[in-house]
Scaffold this active site. Structure first.
Site, mmCIF file in Angstrom:
data_model
loop_
_atom_site.group_PDB
_atom_site.id
_atom_site.type_symbol
_atom_site.label_atom_id
_atom_site.label_comp_id
_atom_site.label_asym_id
_atom_site.label_seq_id
_atom_site.Cartn_x
_atom_site.Cartn_y
_atom_site.Cartn_z
ATOM 1 N N LYS A 73 -17.545 -0.634 6.233
ATOM 2 C CA LYS A 73 -18.003 -1.570 5.201
ATOM 3 C C LYS A 73 -19.510 -1.501 4.968
ATOM 4 O O LYS A 73 -19.978 -1.618 3.836
ATOM 5 C CB LYS A 73 -17.584 -2.992 5.580
ATOM 6 C CG LYS A 73 -17.816 -3.970 4.441
ATOM 7 C CD LYS A 73 -17.186 -5.326 4.685
ATOM 8 C CE LYS A 73 -17.369 -6.212 3.440
ATOM 9 N NZ LYS A 73 -16.814 -7.552 3.633
ATOM 10 N N GLU A 85 0.812 -1.225 0.000
ATOM 11 C CA GLU A 85 0.000 0.000 0.000
ATOM 12 C C GLU A 85 0.842 1.269 0.000
ATOM 13 O O GLU A 85 0.401 2.316 -0.482
ATOM 14 C CB GLU A 85 -0.965 0.011 1.184
ATOM 15 C CG GLU A 85 -2.115 -0.983 1.060
ATOM 16 C CD GLU A 85 -1.767 -2.367 1.605
ATOM 17 O OE1 GLU A 85 -0.572 -2.616 1.875
ATOM 18 O OE2 GLU A 85 -2.688 -3.181 1.750
#
Lengths: 163, 574
Positions: free
Chosen positions: B163, B51
């Site tokens: 989420k 990342e």
């Protein structure tokens, strides 16, 4: 020099931590901090007292202004202003001390707001110097607990901090 | 009216915002978003191998393209891996939007699997951050994020997305917000006219003026204006590391860059100036050296879009808060048709400056002798020659970074892409990937060292997947050169952990990914190897050049001294 900076900021989660974080991140100092929503529920007013020379205070106000959550701010110490702090103190009050605490509270225009056989809870408002003086007076008798709100303030006269 | 899930809103918003590339890595909390990206083909997702590389690639893209880079990572380790790249973008004021997955709202605070308070972790290194609290907020929050990232003093913005906010079953109305309004955010659009007039008055009357310009001119797209203004006045200009190329380096008025490893003439001119015209620069400690001894005879004009940069480390005599481009344009219109007040003094000033130039000419470093190990400076000079000074050059951090900045002559802004503020090793290679995608037909070269390259070399795999033809020039001195230099100078050459033992065989390593590697040991091999490296614009080539580990970067300012206190070589100092 000591400065009182009042900030109107978005009443959003995370806003307070950004302001407080800024002080530690940039090595600025916080003496007192006080925050609550205003009459407009979308805005909070935060008042911070800090110590620094002109250069430091300039940096503090510039960096605060840069925070996206900060809508407006004023350094109250730049002009005439009213400064108040509220303090609740539990003081030992047994025997002769019961009268002594009450008398001293009267002198400071403080109120006894709760009583037990062993202690008084005293409420006092004023500027930081007055509150410190009261604590000094109570120290020999026996201070059990202190809760101070930190400084709140407002400019004197027609000046208004609003949007 | 259109009903979309949170995840589809994100994909649609990115399309509507005109985002071409998004760099990221999937994981549990981001999977709804990944599914939405899979079901469209306008926004291209580039799968990195770590990342941190996603943020550096987006950063490189943003610097070259002049618009926000976009990153998508999952919660917890995905987000924390992105932190170094976010901090890098923050320190160099690069526009970036980082979308982070987060655990479901009801789990936040429970120490759930892969949960990190990424808003808290990134708070000191972002321009702003948002947490999505309802799917219907997504379009507006994203619009604000892009607006904040790109306007005023640019910077990274983090958006934390639990989420459940992207659940495919819950659909809400989607409208692309064309405008954004924030009562607490109004970046300045122009400087104070009175202050600008005052500044121009001082500029015209100056006897020993120097322009000192920084990254703000590059990000503020003000290079052309700056060049016009400086040309019109005929004054000397020095730039910061971040400002390199904002004014053509080959031009006679350009003294090179200034500061710790800046040119002798730049630092001398700054020290003796009577007027410093600072634009989009922040008087960083790597520029000023000891601020109490900084430019003792100069008045300072400081133009910056960020008021908190003005008078932060050095007090400005004439502060001007405004974007570089509009302030420069206003200055140009005020200067137009006017003569400078002291042409004789200015020409004497130029004589003095040219004297400093002459003092160091031909003495910058000693070339290698035939058959000897190469000097890193020679490699960069050859690289500049072979690429005609037109390549995008990214760097990592250390000696090679300074050599690249000193010996590659940049004629355009945004061509040197380097981690100036944070000094992030590992930045160069992924940043080059991000640039190459935006400029497929240009030469993009990462000048690195074997220490920095090993921090992000897993991205060779990304380049293989997407056919990204960046060039890597590895100045291999088998040591952490800048650390070693400091140890030579300050620790009696005790090389604590600055020696890179057990380096990999870079040849085999590169070939394992199916790319070409070339090794260069001596000067006579160099030019041919460079020609071969740049023969095909679309092929990744790794050039491993063995260079002298004993070489130091000079000039080097003496700690706690003024700008003119410099070591000029291993044996000379000012």
């Amino acid at each position: 020099m000591r400065h009182i900076i009042s900030i109107l900021m978005e009443n959003e989660p995370g806003a307070l931590s950004r302001v407080v974080g800024l002080f530690s991140q940039r090595n600025f100092n916080i003496e007192t901090l006080n925050v609550a929503p205003t009459e407009d529920p979308s805005l909070s007013r935060l008042t911070v007292t800090t110590i620094g020379d002109d250069r430091v205070i300039e940096q503090i106000t510039k960096h605060l202004n840069k925070l996206i959550d900060v809508v407006k701010l004023v350094d109250l110490t730049e002009g005439n202003h009213i400064e108040r702090e509220l303090m609740l103190v539990k003081v030992k009050a047994i025997g002769a001390a019961r009268d002594e605490v009450k008398r001293t509270a009267d002198i400071f225009r403080a109120q006894v707001v709760d009583v037990t056989p062993n202690l008084y809870t005293v409420q006092i408002t004023g500027d930081a110097v007055k509150l410190d003086a009261f604590l000094q007076a109570m120290a020999p008798i026996g201070i059990l607990e202190v809760a101070r709100t930190g400084v709140s303030g407002i400019a004197r006269g027609d000046k208004v901090l609003s949007l | 009216m259109e009903l979309l899930s949170g995840a589809d809103m994100i994909a649609r918003f990115l399309q509507d915002e005109g985002v071409e590339y998004i760099y990221g890595y999937p994981g549990g909390a981001a999977l709804h978003i990944y599914d939405a990206l899979f079901r469209q083909d306008k926004v291209k997702h580039i799968l990195v191998r770590h990342e941190q590389a996603a943020t550096h690639a987006a950063d490189g893209y943003a610097r070259a393209a002049g618009k926000p880079g976009v990153v998508l990572v999952t919660s917890g380790p995905g987000a924390t891996n992105a932190v170094t790249g976010i901090a890098t973008a923050y320190m160099d004021s690069i526009p970036m939007v980082v979308l982070c997955g987060q655990v479901m709202s009801h789990l936040i605070g429970d120490d759930a699997f892969q949960e990190t308070d990424i808003i808290g972790v990134t708070r000191p290194i972002v321009k702003h951050s948002f947490s999505i609290r309802h799917p219907s907020e997504i379009p507006e929050v994203l619009k604000k994020a892009f607006h904040l990232a790109a306007t005023g003093r640019p910077g990274p913005v983090v958006v934390d997305i639990p989420k459940d906010m992207t659940a495919p079953t819950e659909r809400y109305e989607y409208v692309y917000p064309k405008k954004v309004k924030m009562r607490s955010y109004n970046p300045v659009t122009r400087g104070h006219t009175g202050q600008i007039k005052k500044a121009v008055d001082m500029i015209l009357k100056a006897k020993r003026p120097v322009f000192y310009t920084g990254g703000g001119v590059v990000t503020g797209k003000a290079s052309e204006g700056l060049t016009n203004l400086v040309k019109q006045l005929g004054y000397p200009i020095t730039t910061t590391l971040m400002g390199i190329g904002a004014y053509p380096q080959g031009d006679d008025q350009c003294l090179g860059w200034l500061g710790m490893h800046g040119s002798y003439e730049s630092n001398m001119a700054m020290h003796h100036a009577d007027l410093i015209i600072a634009i989009g620069a922040r008087f960083d400690d790597r520029v000023t050296n000891n601020t109490s001894k900084f430019c003792p005879t100069a008045k300072i004009i400081h133009v910056d879009v960020d008021p908190s940069s003005v008078s932060k480390t050095v007090r400005a005599d004439v502060p001007i808060v405004g974007p570089a481009s509009s302030v420069i344009n206003e200055m140009i219109s005020l200067v137009q048709g006017k003569e400078i007040a002291n042409p004789e003094a200015v020409s004497a000033w130029w004589q003095q400056i040219n004297g400093w130039r002459a003092e160091r000419e031909g003495k910058l470093y000693e070339s290698s002798k035939p058959g000897e190990v190469l000097k890193p400076q020679e490699v960069v000079e050859a690289l500049c020659r072979v690429t005609r000074g037109e390549a995008f050059v990214t760097t990592d951090v250390g000696q090679h970074q300074m050599f690249a900045a000193q010996y590659y002559k940049f004629e355009k802004p945004n061509r040197l892409i380097t981690s100036g503020g944070l000094g992030t090793m590992g930045f160069g290679f992924p940043a080059a990937m991000g640039i190459k995608q935006n400029y497929p037909d240009d030469d993009v070269v990462c000048v690195t060292g074997e220490g920095s390259f090993q921090m992000m070399m897993q991205e060779l795999s990304t380049c293989k997947q997407y056919g990204i033809g960046v060039k890597i020039v590895n100045l291999n001195n088998a040591s952490l050169g800048m650390v070693r230099q400091w140890q030579d100078l300050n620790y009696k050459s005790r090389h604590a952990n600055s020696y890179m033992e057990s380096l990999p065989d870079f040849h085999l390593l590169i070939e394992a990914y199916g790319f070409t590697a070339i090794t260069v040991n001596t000067l006579d091999e160099l030019d041919a190897a460079l020609e071969r490296t740049f023969a095909d614009k679309h092929e990744l080539v790794f050039l491993d050049v063995k260079v002298d580990p004993h070489e130091h970067v000079y000039p080097m300012q003496v700690p706690l001294g003024s700008m003119r206190d410099m070591l000029l070589s291993k044996t000379e100092r000012t």
